[in-house]
Design a protein around this motif. Structure first.
Motif, PDB file in Angstrom:
ATOM      1  N   ASP A  20       0.846  -1.197   0.000  1.00  0.00           N
ATOM      2  CA  ASP A  20       0.000   0.000   0.000  1.00  0.00           C
ATOM      3  C   ASP A  20       0.879   1.244   0.000  1.00  0.00           C
ATOM      4  N   TRP A  21       0.347   2.323  -0.565  1.00  0.00           N
ATOM      5  CA  TRP A  21       1.102   3.587  -0.581  1.00  0.00           C
ATOM      6  C   TRP A  21       0.124   4.743  -0.679  1.00  0.00           C
ATOM      7  N   TYR A  22       0.361   5.774   0.116  1.00  0.00           N
ATOM      8  CA  TYR A  22      -0.405   7.009  -0.027  1.00  0.00           C
ATOM      9  C   TYR A  22       0.571   8.175  -0.076  1.00  0.00           C
ATOM     10  N   ASP A  23       0.119   9.279  -0.666  1.00  0.00           N
ATOM     11  CA  ASP A  23       1.027  10.414  -0.829  1.00  0.00           C
ATOM     12  C   ASP A  23       0.219  11.686  -1.028  1.00  0.00           C
ATOM     13  N   TYR A  24       0.831  12.809  -0.670  1.00  0.00           N
ATOM     14  CA  TYR A  24       0.314  14.146  -0.975  1.00  0.00           C
ATOM     15  C   TYR A  24       1.385  14.845  -1.800  1.00  0.00           C
ATOM     16  N   ILE A  25       1.029  15.294  -2.993  1.00  0.00           N
ATOM     17  CA  ILE A  25       2.018  15.873  -3.904  1.00  0.00           C
ATOM     18  C   ILE A  25       1.631  17.316  -4.223  1.00  0.00           C
ATOM     19  N   PRO A  26       2.425  18.309  -3.815  1.00  0.00           N
ATOM     20  CA  PRO A  26       2.099  19.705  -4.122  1.00  0.00           C
ATOM     21  C   PRO A  26       2.118  19.955  -5.627  1.00  0.00           C
ATOM     22  N   LEU A  27       1.116  20.695  -6.095  1.00  0.00           N
ATOM     23  CA  LEU A  27       1.002  21.045  -7.508  1.00  0.00           C
ATOM     24  C   LEU A  27       0.950  22.564  -7.641  1.00  0.00           C
ATOM     25  N   ALA A  28       0.863  23.040  -8.875  1.00  0.00           N
ATOM     26  CA  ALA A  28       0.809  24.480  -9.125  1.00  0.00           C
ATOM     27  C   ALA A  28      -0.497  25.071  -8.588  1.00  0.00           C
ATOM     28  N   ASP A  29      -0.475  26.379  -8.322  1.00  0.00           N
ATOM     29  CA  ASP A  29      -1.663  27.148  -7.917  1.00  0.00           C
ATOM     30  C   ASP A  29      -2.271  26.683  -6.606  1.00  0.00           C
ATOM     31  N   GLY A  30      -1.437  26.139  -5.720  1.00  0.00           N
ATOM     32  CA  GLY A  30      -1.920  25.747  -4.408  1.00  0.00           C
ATOM     33  C   GLY A  30      -2.682  24.435  -4.370  1.00  0.00           C
ATOM     34  N   ARG A  31      -2.778  23.746  -5.500  1.00  0.00           N
ATOM     35  CA  ARG A  31      -3.476  22.463  -5.529  1.00  0.00           C
ATOM     36  C   ARG A  31      -2.567  21.359  -4.972  1.00  0.00           C
ATOM     37  N   VAL A  32      -3.179  20.223  -4.619  1.00  0.00           N
ATOM     38  CA  VAL A  32      -2.406  19.095  -4.124  1.00  0.00           C
ATOM     39  C   VAL A  32      -3.010  17.808  -4.662  1.00  0.00           C
ATOM     40  N   ALA A  33      -2.156  16.908  -5.092  1.00  0.00           N
ATOM     41  CA  ALA A  33      -2.606  15.582  -5.520  1.00  0.00           C
ATOM     42  C   ALA A  33      -2.631  14.659  -4.302  1.00  0.00           C
ATOM     43  N   ILE A  34      -3.717  13.937  -4.161  1.00  0.00           N
ATOM     44  CA  ILE A  34      -3.863  12.938  -3.103  1.00  0.00           C
ATOM     45  C   ILE A  34      -3.896  11.582  -3.793  1.00  0.00           C
ATOM     46  N   VAL A  35      -2.973  10.710  -3.415  1.00  0.00           N
ATOM     47  CA  VAL A  35      -2.822   9.426  -4.088  1.00  0.00           C
ATOM     48  C   VAL A  35      -2.941   8.292  -3.074  1.00  0.00           C
ATOM     49  N   LEU A  36      -3.687   7.262  -3.451  1.00  0.00           N
ATOM     50  CA  LEU A  36      -3.768   6.049  -2.644  1.00  0.00           C
ATOM     51  C   LEU A  36      -3.718   4.863  -3.595  1.00  0.00           C
ATOM     52  N   ALA A  37      -2.813   3.923  -3.329  1.00  0.00           N
ATOM     53  CA  ALA A  37      -2.614   2.799  -4.240  1.00  0.00           C
ATOM     54  C   ALA A  37      -2.371   1.511  -3.468  1.00  0.00           C
ATOM     55  N   ASP A  38      -2.643   0.396  -4.147  1.00  0.00           N
ATOM     56  CA  ASP A  38      -2.541  -0.924  -3.532  1.00  0.00           C
ATOM     57  C   ASP A  38      -2.073  -1.911  -4.592  1.00  0.00           C
ATOM     58  N   VAL A  39      -0.884  -2.506  -4.388  1.00  0.00           N
ATOM     59  CA  VAL A  39      -0.375  -3.529  -5.295  1.00  0.00           C
ATOM     60  C   VAL A  39      -0.961  -4.883  -4.903  1.00  0.00           C
ATOM     61  N   SER A  40      -1.302  -5.692  -5.900  1.00  0.00           N
ATOM     62  CA  SER A  40      -1.797  -7.032  -5.598  1.00  0.00           C
ATOM     63  C   SER A  40      -0.709  -7.824  -4.865  1.00  0.00           C
ATOM     64  N   GLY A  41      -1.142  -8.614  -3.885  1.00  0.00           N
ATOM     65  CA  GLY A  41      -0.192  -9.347  -3.069  1.00  0.00           C
ATOM     66  C   GLY A  41       0.345  -8.476  -1.951  1.00  0.00           C
ATOM     67  N   LYS A  42       1.328  -8.976  -1.252  1.00  0.00           N
ATOM     68  CA  LYS A  42       1.935  -8.215  -0.164  1.00  0.00           C
ATOM     69  C   LYS A  42       3.384  -8.645   0.004  1.00  0.00           C
ATOM     70  N   GLY A  43       4.065  -8.066   0.980  1.00  0.00           N
ATOM     71  CA  GLY A  43       5.458  -8.409   1.219  1.00  0.00           C
ATOM     72  C   GLY A  43       6.408  -7.680   0.294  1.00  0.00           C
ATOM     73  N   MET A  44       7.639  -8.185   0.202  1.00  0.00           N
ATOM     74  CA  MET A  44       8.691  -7.504  -0.537  1.00  0.00           C
ATOM     75  C   MET A  44       8.394  -7.329  -2.030  1.00  0.00           C
ATOM     76  N   PRO A  45       7.879  -8.346  -2.762  1.00  0.00           N
ATOM     77  CA  PRO A  45       7.583  -8.117  -4.193  1.00  0.00           C
ATOM     78  C   PRO A  45       6.607  -6.972  -4.407  1.00  0.00           C
ATOM     79  N   ALA A  46       5.548  -6.902  -3.579  1.00  0.00           N
ATOM     80  CA  ALA A  46       4.575  -5.813  -3.707  1.00  0.00           C
ATOM     81  C   ALA A  46       5.214  -4.477  -3.355  1.00  0.00           C
ATOM     82  N   ALA A  47       6.056  -4.465  -2.328  1.00  0.00           N
ATOM     83  CA  ALA A  47       6.701  -3.218  -1.911  1.00  0.00           C
ATOM     84  C   ALA A  47       7.640  -2.685  -2.991  1.00  0.00           C
ATOM     85  N   LEU A  48       8.360  -3.575  -3.663  1.00  0.00           N
ATOM     86  CA  LEU A  48       9.284  -3.143  -4.708  1.00  0.00           C
ATOM     87  C   LEU A  48       8.529  -2.535  -5.889  1.00  0.00           C
TER      88      LEU A  48
END
Length: 211
Positions: A20-48
């Motif tokens: 799993d991974w989430y992030d906040y990414i600053p963009l132009a004009d004061g906007r922000v990207a909010i990201v949430l993602a999930d790789v199938s499986g878990k452990g080291m292969p998913a993390a990589l």
């Protein structure tokens, strides 16, 4: 820190590392990207793989691309260069604090839950397969926030958490949570832990709450 808004999140991997991974990414004009993602499986292969996807998204986000375009480009890169057999679900959203709007696209990810006052509804998307499977277009949607709202993003490790009777935590319980004015990420994670009881956590669990 966003004037007029509050963001909080928590990520609990099922093992030492997770996909799993989430992030906040600053963009132009004061906007922000909010990201949430999930790789199938878990452990080291998913993390990589998630680490690679994070690099792709962070390189594409500042270029001014719209959410659907970002997902389409990441999807194409995965198809061309990362033939792992794994797939990634993702929500990519752009928050504009000035206009109080959120424009988002989904790649096969669980629908976010939006509460205006006490009315909770899922934010449906029309198109968008998980990333890394097939060429695909990703439909964008825009919502306008009132001044009393809560928006919950989550991975399926939240909604599909099981208790000792093999019952899922489910979207109904998440809906009840978002409808309460004093909801918080810490309270939700504690509720899920209590629901699970002595059962082992089976999947990475991540949640973002915007209000």
């Amino acid at each position: 820190a966003l004037p007029g808004f509050r963001l909080e999140a928590e990520c609990v991997p099922a093992g030492a590392v997770g996909g799993d991974w989430y992030d906040y990414i600053p963009l132009a004009d004061g906007r922000v990207a909010i990201v949430l993602a999930d790789v199938s499986g878990k452990g080291m292969p998913a993390a990589l793989l998630m680490s690679a996807v994070r690099g792709m998204v962070r390189s594409l986000a500042p270029l001014g691309s719209r959410p659907g375009e970002v997902l389409a480009r990441v999807n194409q890169i995965l198809l061309d260069d990362v033939p792992t057999g794994r797939y990634v679900t993702m929500i990519y959203a752009v928050l504009d604090p000035t206009w109080r709007t959120l424009t988002f696209a989904s790649a096969g990810h669980p629908w976010p839950l939006l509460c205006h006052g006490t009315d909770v509804r899922p934010l449906h998307t029309d198109a968008g397969m998980p990333l890394g499977l097939l060429p695909c277009e990703f439909t964008e949607h825009t919502v306008k926030f009132c001044h009393d709202f809560r928006l919950l993003f989550y991975t399926d490790g939240i909604s599909e958490e099981l208790n000792r009777e093999d019952q899922e935590f489910g979207r109904d319980r998440l809906t009840e949570f978002v409808a309460t004015h004093d909801c918080s990420v810490s309270r939700l994670m504690e509720a899920i832990k209590e629901f699970r009881g002595n059962c082992a956590q089976k999947d990475d669990a991540t949640v973002i709450l915007l209000r």
